[in-house]
Design a protein around this motif. Structure first.
Motif, PDB file in Angstrom:
ATOM      1  N   UNK A  49      41.172 109.899  80.219  1.00 31.48           N
ATOM      2  CA  UNK A  49      40.259 108.939  79.604  1.00 31.48           C
ATOM      3  C   UNK A  49      39.119 109.668  78.903  1.00 31.48           C
ATOM      4  N   UNK A  50      38.550 109.008  77.910  1.00 39.62           N
ATOM      5  CA  UNK A  50      37.300 109.471  77.307  1.00 39.62           C
ATOM      6  C   UNK A  50      36.254 108.438  77.694  1.00 39.62           C
ATOM      7  N   UNK A  71      37.884 104.753  78.032  1.00 37.75           N
ATOM      8  CA  UNK A  71      38.932 104.349  77.104  1.00 37.75           C
ATOM      9  C   UNK A  71      40.081 105.334  77.282  1.00 37.75           C
ATOM     10  N   UNK A  72      41.289 104.810  77.373  1.00 32.56           N
ATOM     11  CA  UNK A  72      42.448 105.678  77.557  1.00 32.56           C
ATOM     12  C   UNK A  72      42.557 106.678  76.409  1.00 32.56           C
ATOM     13  N   UNK A  73      42.770 107.932  76.766  1.00 34.90           N
ATOM     14  CA  UNK A  73      42.894 109.002  75.781  1.00 34.90           C
ATOM     15  C   UNK A  73      44.107 108.780  74.881  1.00 34.90           C
ATOM     16  N   UNK A  80      35.520 108.861  67.954  1.00 33.89           N
ATOM     17  CA  UNK A  80      34.193 108.935  67.343  1.00 33.89           C
ATOM     18  C   UNK A  80      33.325 107.870  68.014  1.00 33.89           C
ATOM     19  N   UNK A  81      32.230 108.303  68.622  1.00 36.18           N
ATOM     20  CA  UNK A  81      31.353 107.391  69.357  1.00 36.18           C
ATOM     21  C   UNK A  81      30.694 106.378  68.418  1.00 36.18           C
ATOM     22  N   UNK A  82      30.359 105.176  68.919  1.00 34.88           N
ATOM     23  CA  UNK A  82      29.628 104.207  68.108  1.00 34.88           C
ATOM     24  C   UNK A  82      28.248 104.746  67.755  1.00 34.88           C
ATOM     25  N   UNK A  98      38.933 105.673  66.824  1.00 36.11           N
ATOM     26  CA  UNK A  98      39.736 106.878  66.817  1.00 36.11           C
ATOM     27  C   UNK A  98      39.769 107.428  65.408  1.00 36.11           C
ATOM     28  N   UNK A  99      39.981 108.733  65.269  1.00 37.44           N
ATOM     29  CA  UNK A  99      39.934 109.395  63.966  1.00 37.44           C
ATOM     30  C   UNK A  99      40.961 108.846  62.970  1.00 37.44           C
TER      31      UNK A  99
END
Length: 101
Positions: A49-50, A71-73, A80-82, A98-99
Motif C-alpha cells: 500500500x501507499x 491505497x493499494x499499490x 502523485x499526492x493531492x 496515479x502517473x
C-alpha cells in the motif's frame, strides 16, 4: 463560476465513491487560499500500500479536511499526492492520482 463549483463538487463526490482503478485526476480552480497546513502524524508504511497523506480538498464551496488513507499499490506506477497549487491570484486543487491517470 457557480456552475464550475457545482461540477467540481459532483466530480469530487463521484471520485470519492469510485474504485481506485476507475479514479482519474481532476483539477479545480479555486479563488481563495487554503487554510494553514495542519500538523499530522504520518501513518506507518504497510506492505502493498501507499499512504495518501491528510490534506485539504475542495467541496465546491469550501476547503474540507480529508484524513489520510492507504491505497493499494500499483506495481510499476507512481502515486502523485493531492495538492493545492497557487498560480498567480488563483489556487488549483489537484486530486491524488496515479502517473497514468
Amino acid at each position: 463560476m457557480r456552475n464550475r463549483s457545482v461540477v467540481a463538487a459532483l466530480t469530487l463526490g463521484l471520485l470519492a465513491g469510485a474504485g481506485v482503478a476507475q479514479a482519474r485526476s481532476i483539477e479545480v480552480e479555486i479563488g481563495v487560499a487554503p487554510p494553514p497546513e495542519r500538523e499530522v502524524i504520518v501513518a506507518a508504511p504497510r506492505p502493498g500500500f501507499i499512504y495518501e497523506r491528510p490534506h485539504y480538498t475542495w467541496d465546491g464551496r469550501a476547503y474540507v479536511w480529508s484524513e489520510g488513507r492507504y491505497i493499494e499499490e500499483r506495481p510499476g506506477h507512481i502515486y502523485v499526492q493531492p495538492m493545492v497549487e497557487p498560480r498567480g491570484e488563483r489556487y488549483y486543487f489537484r486530486s491524488g492520482h496515479w502517473d497514468d491517470d
